[in-house]
Design a protein around this motif. Structure first.
Motif, short mmCIF file in Angstrom:
data_model
loop_
_atom_site.label_atom_id
_atom_site.label_comp_id
_atom_site.label_asym_id
_atom_site.label_seq_id
_atom_site.Cartn_x
_atom_site.Cartn_y
_atom_site.Cartn_z
N ASN A 1 14.50 -2.01 0.31
CA ASN A 1 14.45 -1.48 1.67
C ASN A 1 13.05 -1.65 2.28
N ARG A 2 12.03 -1.38 1.46
CA ARG A 2 10.65 -1.57 1.93
C ARG A 2 10.39 -3.03 2.27
N LEU A 3 10.91 -3.93 1.41
CA LEU A 3 10.73 -5.37 1.64
C LEU A 3 11.33 -5.78 2.98
N VAL A 4 12.55 -5.34 3.24
CA VAL A 4 13.26 -5.73 4.47
C VAL A 4 12.53 -5.17 5.69
N ASP A 5 12.10 -3.92 5.64
CA ASP A 5 11.39 -3.34 6.80
C ASP A 5 10.07 -4.08 7.05
N THR A 6 9.35 -4.38 5.97
CA THR A 6 8.09 -5.11 6.09
C THR A 6 8.33 -6.50 6.65
N PHE A 7 9.37 -7.16 6.15
CA PHE A 7 9.74 -8.50 6.60
C PHE A 7 9.99 -8.53 8.11
#
Ligand code: HEM
Length: 127
Positions: free
Chosen positions: A16-22
């Motif tokens: 989830n953190r990866l997707v938001d950062t992306f």
């Protein structure tokens, strides 16, 4: 012993953190921002669902949206070779920021590389 899925290795919170950062990076990228909506809430939600099942987690994208057919779903948007590279570059930077490292990162990124190639539907300068 049961082999862990990539989804289990990465973990839901990290994904989830990866997707938001992306999408934070996509929103600022001059080649990508113009073809995305202003609000990333809904696409981030769908991407979390999609990547969960892509990485061997529960099929929550399909449950809500049906068969992924990702290339078909991208046809309304001009995905050029330049945009494919930009997408992957945002993903690489996002992986750096959330410190996704090691063999799991290599495996995940090389799959995304192939999927991003497959998504190209318009030549550069053709949109
Ligand atoms: C949706 C662009 C690659 C997964 C979208 C949308 C755009 C887009 C413009 C629609 C946003 C909206 O709803 O208005 C791109 C570009 C890519 C790319 C330029 C460059 C190669 C990928 C890859 C994946 C992916 C590699 C998966 C690994 C998704 C998902 C959605 C989506 C899950 C939501 C589909 C839905 O509506 O259910 N993408 N994309 N995209 N993209 Fe991509």
């Amino acid at each position: 012993e049961k082999k862990l899925t990539p989804f289990e290795v990465i973990g839901e919170d990290n994904l989830n953190r990866l997707v938001d950062t992306f999408y934070g990076l996509v929103a600022q990228h001059p080649d990508l921002a113009p073809i995305f909506p202003n609000k990333f809430t809904e696409i981030a939600r769908k991407q979390k669902q999609f990547l969960t099942q892509y990485l061997g987690g529960p099929p929550i994208y399909t449950e809500e949206h049906g068969h992924p057919m990702m290339r078909a779903r991208h046809l309304p948007f001009p995905v050029t070779p330049t945009r494919s590279k930009a997408w992957l570059s945002c993903m690489e930077q996002a992986m750096d920021k959330v410190e996704l490292e090691g063999p799991i990162r290599e495996e995940f990124f090389s799959r995304l590389y192939l999927t991003a190639q497959h998504m190209i539907n318009t030549p550069d300068g053709g949109d």
